[in-house]
Design an enzyme around this catalytic site. Structure first.
Site, PDB file in Angstrom:
ATOM      1  N   HIS A 176      -5.202   0.310 -12.656  1.00 39.51           N
ATOM      2  CA  HIS A 176      -4.680  -0.142 -11.529  1.00 39.51           C
ATOM      3  C   HIS A 176      -4.883  -1.751 -11.350  1.00 39.51           C
ATOM      4  CE1 HIS A 176      -5.030   4.034  -9.312  1.00 39.51           C
ATOM      5  NE2 HIS A 176      -4.449   4.043 -10.363  1.00 39.51           N
TER       6      HIS A 176
ATOM      7  N   GLU B  32      -6.158  -3.595  -9.285  1.00 36.74           N
ATOM      8  CA  GLU B  32      -7.500  -3.857  -8.418  1.00 36.74           C
ATOM      9  C   GLU B  32      -8.390  -4.016  -9.737  1.00 36.74           C
ATOM     10  OE1 GLU B  32      -5.099  -1.481  -7.542  1.00 36.74           O
ATOM     11  OE2 GLU B  32      -5.545  -1.234  -5.279  1.00 36.74           O
TER      12      GLU B  32
ATOM     13  N   CYS C 250      -6.201   2.580  -3.498  1.00 37.55           N
ATOM     14  CA  CYS C 250      -6.493   4.064  -3.535  1.00 37.55           C
ATOM     15  C   CYS C 250      -8.054   4.303  -3.323  1.00 37.55           C
ATOM     16  CB  CYS C 250      -6.111   4.678  -4.758  1.00 37.55           C
ATOM     17  SG  CYS C 250      -6.941   4.108  -6.364  1.00 37.55           S
TER      18      CYS C 250
ATOM     19  N   CYS D  71     -10.050   2.721  -6.369  1.00 36.41           N
ATOM     20  CA  CYS D  71     -10.264   1.392  -6.399  1.00 36.41           C
ATOM     21  C   CYS D  71     -11.049   0.707  -5.440  1.00 36.41           C
ATOM     22  CB  CYS D  71      -8.665   0.722  -6.307  1.00 36.41           C
ATOM     23  SG  CYS D  71      -7.806   0.934  -7.606  1.00 36.41           S
TER      24      CYS D  71
END
Length: 157
Positions: free
Chosen positions: A58, A60, A88, A91
């Site tokens: 992701h 992040e 999420c 993360c």
């Protein structure tokens, strides 16, 4: 500016949106992130999980990894993470581990955002140390997500 949003928050969210656009161009869900230290961008990231076939890549995670590499430390306690979509739970766990002091996000993540999970968590006290600034450039951040999914739905299989 309202909700504790500063001009710098807007500036760095615009940079995160640039990263989200890169993801969009690559057929990735358009989420972008930047990590800032002393009002300077240390690292950037955007979703690459489709490209690299890795479920944890992701925006992040990419930005945190690059920051740690650049600063030669996993403790990022003086850094702020800007991300176009509410992180999420995975993360957010990485954010906690990196000791990020401040998270600024654009659009809420209705289905998978961390606030859905931590609001009821008994161990929320540990998370109270992180300043959370939601909905910076929310409209712009929502719009790129909407455009991506509209494009995806209209594309022939």
């Amino acid at each position: 500016m309202d909700k504790g949003i500063s001009e710098l928050d807007v500036k760095f969210m615009r940079e995160s949106l640039k990263e989200a656009r890169k993801a969009f161009r690559n057929g990735e869900i358009p989420v972008g992130a930047v990590v800032v230290l002393n009002n300077e961008i240390v690292a950037r990231g955007y979703n690459v999980r489709e490209t690299k076939k890795d479920p944890i890549l992701h925006a992040e995670i990419e930005a945190l990894r690059k920051t740690s590499k650049r600063l030669k430390d996993w403790r990022l306690s003086d850094c702020t993470l800007y991300v176009t979509l509410e992180p999420c739970l995975m993360c957010f766990g990485a954010i906690l581990q990196a000791r990020i002091k401040r998270v600024v996000y654009g659009a809420p993540n209705i289905e998978e955002g961390f606030t859905n999970f931590i609001l009821e968590a008994a161990i929320k006290k540990k998370w109270d140390k992180i300043e959370i600034v939601p909905e910076v450039l929310e409209k712009d951040c929502r719009e790129i997500m909407k455009e991506f999914f509209e494009t995806l739905r209209s594309s022939p299989l």
